[in-house]
Design an enzyme around this catalytic site. Sequence first.
Site, PDB file in Angstrom:
ATOM      1  N   ASP A   1      32.599  44.835  47.057  1.00 15.96           N
ATOM      2  CA  ASP A   1      32.206  45.993  47.852  1.00 15.96           C
ATOM      3  C   ASP A   1      31.581  47.131  47.036  1.00 15.96           C
ATOM      4  OD1 ASP A   1      33.822  44.418  49.407  1.00 15.96           O
ATOM      5  OD2 ASP A   1      35.115  46.031  50.092  1.00 15.96           O
TER       6      ASP A   1
ATOM      7  N   GLN B   1      33.538  47.310  43.472  1.00 17.76           N
ATOM      8  CA  GLN B   1      34.694  46.466  43.221  1.00 17.76           C
ATOM      9  C   GLN B   1      34.325  45.418  42.173  1.00 17.76           C
ATOM     10  OE1 GLN B   1      38.022  46.212  45.525  1.00 17.76           O
ATOM     11  NE2 GLN B   1      37.386  48.202  44.742  1.00 17.76           N
TER      12      GLN B   1
END
Length: 469
Positions: free
Chosen positions: A41, A57
């Site tokens: 993400d 992420q």
Amino acid sequence: MSESRLLNQALRAVLSGQPRAAADRHRPAWHLAPTVGLMNDPNGFIQFNGRYVLCYQWNPLACAHGAKFWGQWSSADLVHWRHEPLALAPAEEYESHGCYSGSAVDNQGVLTLVYTGNVKFADGGRTAWQCLAEQQSDGSFRKLGPVLALPEGYTGHVRDPKVWQHDGQWYMVLGAQDQQLQGKVLLLRSADLHDWTLLGEIAGSRVNGLGDFGYMWECPDLFTLDDSDVLLVCPQGLPAEQYRWRNTFQSGYFCGTLDYPGVQYRHGDFHELDHGFEFYAPQTTLADDGRRLLIGWMGIPDGDEFAQPTREHGWMHTMTCPRELTLHGDRLRQRPVRELQQLRGQETQLRGIAENLPAVDIGSAELELTLTGSCHFSFADTLHLSADRHGLTLRRHNLRSGEEETRYWHGEVRQLRILCDRSSVEIFINDGDAVMSSRYFPQPEPRLRLTGNAQITLRHWRLQQCVIE
């Protein structure tokens, strides 16, 4: 594990793995991708002090989902990026199983991250803390710890805070799952980012007359565009239908009106943001010039990601290109940010019947074309797009099963803008009315071949490589 030990492990992984990852022919020329390991993400997307900041992420230690770090890039122009100090490492007890997704805000001149600390227990249970971290003068972040515990009435699946200011107050939307295993979006308010009040549920399964609509809603993002309040969200658990919701998990939006005092969000229908094979967890920011910009993850959780060949080279996944959002009625329109035109090299123009046109290079390229009639696009004999009077059909073979899989968009196809980058294709339909984003893994020197009787007008640019500093 101590933060210094985690940072040493990450540094060792980057230094040892980067040569092999950089040599992969599928590595993008200009899309953002991790140096090594698995990226998913986009997080903390913001324009701050004149530069765009994009966190992400990241598991630098393996091509696997594990205890996520936050990596960080910045850019002055959304085209040329540089690596910044690692933003977060999962070193504290309240984030022992990962620094999960979140957002960034400008808090009186201090770049502040708001994120989820994920904790899993030996008995299979879990909890989540919403946490703060502030940027220091050297570019690193100092963690301030949790500011919000797990709210009562919800499972341990509460995460992904997106924070903004309205009328002098801070507001947060959170993705959540209630005790009846229904996905929700929660609205919270704070005067100082530290003390939060849960106002209530503003959207979700069995809310606002929606009916059953998934067991978990992830990555909410709420913003005002023109006169509408737009909620982006990723519902998990929607059953696939013949022509929609065909990915493992969905990413889409509602348009409506948020009544702040009444804590009600009146919205219309759910629309998918992207009709391709890989798109999830988008995040937006408001640029200084007033544009609402979006970046998404060109991946899908629990899909065929671990069969992708880049894993053998020690890296996985890319971001989408940055996109500009505009609103037309109750529909979002997405276009590649105008800054990407800086990458264009020499232009080639072609015109004629599709099957009579020569093949064109799509290793790193942009195509703009208009078409009248039916046409088939073969991207290196690996990804296939068919255009006819019904709309578009995108096909490829699943990397795990070998079976053909399809995605659809219905409507009149007048114009396409296609961005290609070694192992990805982003197809913008009718000046951004819809998008189909997908990864694919062609042989060297991929080319696009057209067949069919459509009358085609095509502009083609090779795109320059963008080296991340």
